[in-house]
Design an enzyme around this catalytic site. Sequence first.
Site, short mmCIF file in Angstrom:
data_model
loop_
_atom_site.label_atom_id
_atom_site.label_comp_id
_atom_site.label_asym_id
_atom_site.label_seq_id
_atom_site.Cartn_x
_atom_site.Cartn_y
_atom_site.Cartn_z
N GLY A 284 34.91 44.04 40.89
CA GLY A 284 34.81 42.76 41.58
C GLY A 284 33.57 42.67 42.16
O GLY A 284 32.70 42.84 41.43
N SER B 173 36.37 48.70 41.78
CA SER B 173 34.93 48.58 41.69
C SER B 173 34.46 47.54 40.71
O SER B 173 33.26 47.03 40.68
CB SER B 173 34.16 49.76 41.46
N TYR C 149 32.26 45.08 43.96
CA TYR C 149 31.55 45.98 43.88
C TYR C 149 30.60 46.18 42.50
O TYR C 149 30.04 47.08 42.26
CB TYR C 149 32.12 47.54 44.03
N ASN D 163 37.42 49.52 51.19
CA ASN D 163 36.00 50.06 51.73
C ASN D 163 36.07 51.02 52.58
O ASN D 163 37.29 51.50 53.26
CB ASN D 163 35.22 48.93 51.86
N GLY E 127 38.68 40.30 48.07
CA GLY E 127 39.42 40.62 46.68
C GLY E 127 40.88 41.24 46.82
O GLY E 127 41.45 40.77 47.67
N VAL E 128 40.99 42.36 46.20
CA VAL E 128 42.37 42.82 46.18
C VAL E 128 43.06 43.37 47.68
O VAL E 128 44.15 43.50 47.83
CB VAL E 128 42.58 43.76 45.06
N ASP E 129 41.86 44.09 48.14
CA ASP E 129 41.88 44.60 49.59
C ASP E 129 42.51 43.24 50.65
O ASP E 129 43.56 43.61 51.16
CB ASP E 129 40.66 45.16 49.83
N ILE F 181 48.63 42.36 41.84
CA ILE F 181 49.32 43.40 42.11
C ILE F 181 50.05 43.66 43.22
O ILE F 181 50.91 44.51 43.34
CB ILE F 181 47.97 44.67 42.37
#
Length: 175
Positions: free
Chosen positions: A122, A120, A124, A23, A31-33, A10
């Site tokens: 991944g 969520s 989560y 979060n 992850g993506v964050d 992304i």
Amino acid sequence: MIIEIIKGDITQIKADAIVNAANTSLLGGGGVDGAIHRKGGKAILDECIQIRNKQGGCKTGEAVITTAGNLPSKYVIHTVGPFWKNGKSLEVELLQNCYLSTLELAVRNDVKTIAFPNISTGIYKFPKKLAAEIALDIVDRFENKEQIDKIIFVCFDDENFKIYNDIIDGDFEYE
Ligand code: AR6
């Protein structure tokens, strides 16, 4: 409104806004964050810190908007998905709220093209098929649909990519 399903990263998408699976601290993570903050640079974190100072982070199911820093998009919309516990802790409602609050914030900021990761699913641990059904259902029922030109679901893993394509190809029903 066009819906596109693609497989990829992304952070490489050029859209008015990309969505981050953040979060509640808004201070970054894995992850993506992690990828968004790493590639977008310090400007994103600086704005997240300002938002934290003003409103104390972001609650699960809600969304906030920042610059996209060095990323090709204009904005990042950070939303916080639920951690999957047992399915009885309002996980479905909270994930629905994520997609809905992101779309509402997008419209308020005149965002016409928006790219979502599979929030969520991944770290989560939300079941992927259910998460995809929720995402597509909320987008489908969004009342200001005509104000958005394109939604891109950016799947990072093969499993999510297949799930989204299967839902779109089949007779999609969700209750
Ligand atoms: N582009 C698109 N999708 C990605 C990318 C990428 N570069 N990297 C991972 N994904 P996750 P969550 C997919 O774990 O489950 C963070 O630490 C990934 O394959 O990023 O909502 C936050 O700070 C999965 O399908 O987010 C939170 O603490 C999807 O993005 C926590 O993780 C979401 O996976 C949030 O967990």
